[in-house]
Scaffold this motif. Structure first.
Motif, PDB file in Angstrom:
ATOM      1  N   GLY A  46       0.781  -1.225   0.000  1.00 33.72           N
ATOM      2  CA  GLY A  46       0.000   0.000   0.000  1.00 33.72           C
ATOM      3  C   GLY A  46       0.817   1.282   0.000  1.00 33.72           C
ATOM      4  O   GLY A  46       0.258   2.357  -0.139  1.00 33.72           O
ATOM      5  N   GLU A  47       2.129   1.182   0.161  1.00 35.32           N
ATOM      6  CA  GLU A  47       2.948   2.391   0.161  1.00 35.32           C
ATOM      7  C   GLU A  47       3.418   2.710  -1.255  1.00 35.32           C
ATOM      8  O   GLU A  47       3.534   1.819  -2.105  1.00 35.32           O
ATOM      9  CB  GLU A  47       4.146   2.243   1.095  1.00 35.32           C
ATOM     10  CG  GLU A  47       5.053   1.092   0.734  1.00 35.32           C
ATOM     11  CD  GLU A  47       6.020   0.724   1.841  1.00 35.32           C
ATOM     12  OE1 GLU A  47       7.167   0.404   1.500  1.00 35.32           O
ATOM     13  OE2 GLU A  47       5.628   0.767   3.013  1.00 35.32           O
ATOM     14  N   TYR A  48       3.671   3.974  -1.511  1.00 36.47           N
ATOM     15  CA  TYR A  48       4.119   4.405  -2.830  1.00 36.47           C
ATOM     16  C   TYR A  48       5.641   4.367  -2.923  1.00 36.47           C
ATOM     17  O   TYR A  48       6.345   4.574  -1.943  1.00 36.47           O
ATOM     18  CB  TYR A  48       3.615   5.821  -3.139  1.00 36.47           C
ATOM     19  CG  TYR A  48       2.155   5.834  -3.507  1.00 36.47           C
ATOM     20  CD1 TYR A  48       1.754   5.610  -4.810  1.00 36.47           C
ATOM     21  CD2 TYR A  48       1.176   6.047  -2.540  1.00 36.47           C
ATOM     22  CE1 TYR A  48       0.412   5.601  -5.161  1.00 36.47           C
ATOM     23  CE2 TYR A  48      -0.164   6.043  -2.879  1.00 36.47           C
ATOM     24  CZ  TYR A  48      -0.541   5.820  -4.186  1.00 36.47           C
ATOM     25  OH  TYR A  48      -1.866   5.806  -4.524  1.00 36.47           O
ATOM     26  N   ALA A  49       6.122   4.109  -4.131  1.00 34.14           N
ATOM     27  CA  ALA A  49       7.559   4.064  -4.390  1.00 34.14           C
ATOM     28  C   ALA A  49       7.804   4.586  -5.804  1.00 34.14           C
ATOM     29  O   ALA A  49       6.863   4.801  -6.568  1.00 34.14           O
ATOM     30  CB  ALA A  49       8.081   2.636  -4.249  1.00 34.14           C
ATOM     31  N   ASN A  50       9.068   4.795  -6.129  1.00 30.56           N
ATOM     32  CA  ASN A  50       9.457   5.263  -7.460  1.00 30.56           C
ATOM     33  C   ASN A  50      10.294   4.207  -8.158  1.00 30.56           C
ATOM     34  O   ASN A  50      11.135   3.560  -7.533  1.00 30.56           O
ATOM     35  CB  ASN A  50      10.255   6.561  -7.365  1.00 30.56           C
ATOM     36  CG  ASN A  50       9.402   7.707  -6.892  1.00 30.56           C
ATOM     37  OD1 ASN A  50       8.322   7.929  -7.409  1.00 30.56           O
ATOM     38  ND2 ASN A  50       9.870   8.429  -5.894  1.00 30.56           N
TER      39      ASN A  50
END
Length: 83
Positions: A46-50
């Motif tokens: 559920g966390e955002y990353a690049n």
């Protein structure tokens, strides 16, 4: 300029999840610009990353961002030369 300010891009251009960050750098002959590209995604947790890899379907959009980033960096170089 503080470290916080120097760690921020001069400009960020986006197209959906794709991002072109334009960075101002100081050199012996004055300022110059570099560009980094990334893609934002959501991890399974559920966390955002690049990410820095792109699908074939994203390449034309990435090319468009590269053109815009080039034009913006060029405009900043020209503006600095006039001062």
């Amino acid at each position: 300029m503080s470290n916080k300010e120097t760690n921020k891009p001069a400009l960020t251009v986006t197209d959906g999840a794709l991002r072109a960050a334009i960075w101002r750098n100081k050199g012996e002959r004055g300022d110059f610009y570099s560009v980094t590209f990334s893609r934002r995604y959501k991890r399974a947790e559920g966390e955002y990353a690049n990410a820095t890899s792109f699908s074939g379907a994203e390449l034309l959009r990435l090319a468009r961002l590269a053109e815009i980033a080039y034009q913006e960096a060029q405009a900043r170089r020209e503006q600095a030369a006039m001062q």
